[in-house]
Design an enzyme around this catalytic site. Structure first.
Site, PDB file in Angstrom:
ATOM      1  N   GLU A   1       0.829  -1.199   0.000  1.00 13.87           N
ATOM      2  CA  GLU A   1       0.000   0.000   0.000  1.00 13.87           C
ATOM      3  C   GLU A   1       0.868   1.255   0.000  1.00 13.87           C
ATOM      4  O   GLU A   1       1.953   1.273   0.559  1.00 13.87           O
ATOM      5  CB  GLU A   1      -0.891   0.007   1.244  1.00 13.87           C
ATOM      6  CG  GLU A   1      -1.928  -1.103   1.218  1.00 13.87           C
ATOM      7  CD  GLU A   1      -2.915  -1.017   2.367  1.00 13.87           C
ATOM      8  OE1 GLU A   1      -4.113  -1.163   2.104  1.00 13.87           O
ATOM      9  OE2 GLU A   1      -2.499  -0.821   3.524  1.00 13.87           O
TER      10      GLU A   1
ATOM     11  N   CYS B   1       3.512   8.524   0.602  1.00  7.37           N
ATOM     12  CA  CYS B   1       4.035   7.693   1.683  1.00  7.37           C
ATOM     13  C   CYS B   1       4.341   6.328   1.075  1.00  7.37           C
ATOM     14  O   CYS B   1       3.447   5.620   0.628  1.00  7.37           O
ATOM     15  CB  CYS B   1       2.993   7.599   2.800  1.00  7.37           C
ATOM     16  SG  CYS B   1       3.503   6.545   4.165  1.00  7.37           S
TER      17      CYS B   1
ATOM     18  N   CYS C   1       6.540  -6.531   7.820  1.00 12.45           N
ATOM     19  CA  CYS C   1       7.588  -5.915   8.640  1.00 12.45           C
ATOM     20  C   CYS C   1       7.900  -6.860   9.779  1.00 12.45           C
ATOM     21  O   CYS C   1       7.010  -7.536  10.293  1.00 12.45           O
ATOM     22  CB  CYS C   1       7.076  -4.583   9.207  1.00 12.45           C
ATOM     23  SG  CYS C   1       8.301  -3.675  10.174  1.00 12.45           S
TER      24      CYS C   1
ATOM     25  N   CYS D   1       6.191  -3.845  16.290  1.00 16.60           N
ATOM     26  CA  CYS D   1       5.643  -2.821  17.197  1.00 16.60           C
ATOM     27  C   CYS D   1       4.196  -3.172  17.544  1.00 16.60           C
ATOM     28  O   CYS D   1       3.398  -3.509  16.668  1.00 16.60           O
ATOM     29  CB  CYS D   1       5.715  -1.438  16.545  1.00 16.60           C
ATOM     30  SG  CYS D   1       7.396  -0.904  16.226  1.00 16.60           S
TER      31      CYS D   1
ATOM     32  N   CYS E   1       1.053  -1.418  15.747  1.00 13.81           N
ATOM     33  CA  CYS E   1       1.108  -1.173  14.302  1.00 13.81           C
ATOM     34  C   CYS E   1       0.544  -2.330  13.479  1.00 13.81           C
ATOM     35  O   CYS E   1       0.884  -3.485  13.696  1.00 13.81           O
ATOM     36  CB  CYS E   1       2.561  -0.917  13.908  1.00 13.81           C
ATOM     37  SG  CYS E   1       2.764  -0.520  12.165  1.00 13.81           S
TER      38      CYS E   1
ATOM     39  N   CYS F   1      -1.088   6.667   9.826  1.00 14.97           N
ATOM     40  CA  CYS F   1       0.087   6.007  10.388  1.00 14.97           C
ATOM     41  C   CYS F   1      -0.270   4.704  11.068  1.00 14.97           C
ATOM     42  O   CYS F   1      -1.183   4.656  11.891  1.00 14.97           O
ATOM     43  CB  CYS F   1       0.754   6.897  11.433  1.00 14.97           C
ATOM     44  SG  CYS F   1       1.364   8.412  10.770  1.00 14.97           S
TER      45      CYS F   1
HETATM   46  N1  SAH Z   1       9.332   1.224  10.395  1.00 21.65           N
HETATM   47  C1  SAH Z   1       9.417   2.654  10.344  1.00 21.65           C
HETATM   48  C2  SAH Z   1       8.484   3.209   9.326  1.00 21.65           C
HETATM   49  C3  SAH Z   1       7.034   3.198   9.698  1.00 21.65           C
HETATM   50  S1  SAH Z   1       6.533   4.832   9.779  1.00 21.65           S
HETATM   51  C4  SAH Z   1       9.204   3.214  11.739  1.00 21.65           C
HETATM   52  O1  SAH Z   1       8.905   2.453  12.634  1.00 21.65           O
HETATM   53  O2  SAH Z   1       9.396   4.400  11.958  1.00 21.65           O
HETATM   54  C5  SAH Z   1       5.022   4.781  10.467  1.00 21.65           C
HETATM   55  C6  SAH Z   1       4.913   5.605  11.735  1.00 21.65           C
HETATM   56  O3  SAH Z   1       3.608   5.373  12.282  1.00 21.65           O
HETATM   57  C7  SAH Z   1       5.901   5.145  12.782  1.00 21.65           C
HETATM   58  O4  SAH Z   1       6.307   6.215  13.585  1.00 21.65           O
HETATM   59  C8  SAH Z   1       5.043   4.201  13.581  1.00 21.65           C
HETATM   60  O5  SAH Z   1       5.569   3.940  14.847  1.00 21.65           O
HETATM   61  C9  SAH Z   1       3.744   4.931  13.617  1.00 21.65           C
HETATM   62  N2  SAH Z   1       2.586   4.085  13.946  1.00 21.65           N
HETATM   63  C10 SAH Z   1       2.505   2.741  13.862  1.00 21.65           C
HETATM   64  N3  SAH Z   1       1.303   2.319  14.250  1.00 21.65           N
HETATM   65  C11 SAH Z   1       0.606   3.423  14.594  1.00 21.65           C
HETATM   66  C12 SAH Z   1      -0.722   3.640  15.052  1.00 21.65           C
HETATM   67  N4  SAH Z   1      -1.561   2.614  15.223  1.00 21.65           N
HETATM   68  N5  SAH Z   1      -1.104   4.902  15.288  1.00 21.65           N
HETATM   69  C13 SAH Z   1      -0.251   5.938  15.083  1.00 21.65           C
HETATM   70  N6  SAH Z   1       0.990   5.792  14.627  1.00 21.65           N
HETATM   71  C14 SAH Z   1       1.429   4.552  14.399  1.00 21.65           C
END
Ligand code: SAH
Length: 348
Positions: free
Chosen positions: A93, A106, A113, A117, A120, A334
């Protein structure tokens, strides 16, 4: 014979490659422009290249195109999400966001991945594979082609951890900012990492001018570890030192991202912890009230609470903003990007 992925060759490499076929330098330049400036998706379109060379290219190379499998347009803001099919049946996506200053895409860097986390959606199901350089570029090229709009900014914040696909990611940055291609200024490119220390340090040495964003999410090592498994490998202190090193080497301030999660990281103690981290650094802090991911169950603290949290940090002299969420109604915000099966159905 598997064909070579011609879109993944950078300008110099392509010129050399075409030279090796017995052609002059300018042929390679022409072909590069067709692929990276003019959006050609077949050799047949390259009308100023001789038929015999086109046939030869056709035999040995492929222009791996991304097929649009779905397109969702947000009703609440000028944001669209695209689902692209890759040549091996996997899907990724990408999100297009329109701002007053231009449009940003984006970009995803991996299928799935492996960082895990807890909040996520991209982590669900783990890593499938890295994306190639052409698959990363292709997301931007296809969106430009489909919408007819010029993309001016890139954020590598889609599915995947860019520093876990390091070489392809860095080559993608070089090619996206190359004047022979998309020609997007590196200052208009931001890449986000969950905090892979050796990757941040290596990136600092590349001589790039991109903005680095760090997914912080915890105001202490303990809190960060409870939300992000990667924190067990790289201690917060080490991660912060790597960010300082990035700033020192590139002169670019790092941005910290912090998903606000009700009851998990939105207390006064967190304000204190964040202040201690940010005060000496003068980096920017981006608060992202957590977006719903149905398997995850984390609660958004709500806009009032988020506002209060921001105010307290501001009072402490921290440079902080709440990120305006875009595309949440199409799961394009995000942390909401995810793998899907070829049927286009959401993965359960
Ligand atoms: N792997 C990289 C790129 C992902 S960027 C990273 O971790 O930074 C996506 C951003 O959205 C990251 O900062 C991630 O932590 C954040 N993110 C992930 N899940 C989210 C959620 N449910 N709500 C808000 N932000 C989230």
């Amino acid at each position: 014979m598997t064909k070579k992925d011609i879109v993944s060759y950078d300008h110099e490499e392509l010129i050399q490659e075409i030279k090796d076929l017995g052609e002059r330098d300018y042929r390679g330049k022409q072909i590069y422009a067709w692929l990276h400036k003019r959006g050609a998706r077949s050799f047949a379109e390259m009308t100023d290249i001789s038929k015999s060379l086109r046939d030869r290219l056709e035999e040995e190379y492929e222009i791996a195109a991304l097929d649009m499998a779905a397109r969702q347009i947000s009703k609440t803001d000028p944001t669209e999400k695209f689902l692209f099919g890759l040549s091996d049946g996997n899907q990724v996506e990408s999100v297009l966001m329109r701002h007053p200053y231009g449009s940003s895409v984006c970009v995803s860097s991996q299928v799935g991945c492996r960082m895990g986390c807890r909040f996520c959606a991209s982590a669900i199901g783990g890593l499938v594979r890295d994306l190639t350089v052409s698959e990363m570029l292709g997301q931007v090229y296809q969106i430009q082609k489909i919408t007819g709009e010029r993309v001016s900014h890139i954020v590598v914040m889609g599915t995947g951890e860019p520093l876990d696909n390091y070489d392809n990611f860095v080559k993608f940055i070089h090619m996206a900012s190359d004047k022979h291609g998309l020609n997007i200024s590196q200052r208009n490119i931001t890449a986000s990492t969950c905090g892979i220390v050796p990757g941040i340090r290596r990136l600092a040495e590349e001589g790039l001018q991109i903005t680095l964003a760090l997914s912080l999410h915890g105001s202490s090592q303990e809190k960060r570890k409870s939300l992000m498994p990667v924190a067990a490998r790289y201690d917060l202190e080490e991660v912060l030192e790597a960010c300082d090193y990035y700033f020192e080497k590139t002169g670019r301030r790092v941005t910290f991202e912090y998903s606000l999660i009700a009851g998990a990281n939105d207390s006064d103690e967190d304000v204190k912890g964040l202040t201690a981290i940010l005060k000496p650094r003068k980096f920017h802090l981006n608060l992202i009230p957590v977006n719903p991911v149905k398997e995850r169950g984390f609660q958004n603290p709500g806009s009032k609470k988020a506002q209060e949290f921001e105010n307290k940090l501001e009072k402490n002299g921290i440079n902080v903003t709440i990120r305006r969420e875009r595309g949440a109604d199409i799961d394009g915000a995000c942390g909401q990007l995810r793998r899907r099966y070829a049927s286009g159905k959401e993965e359960k």
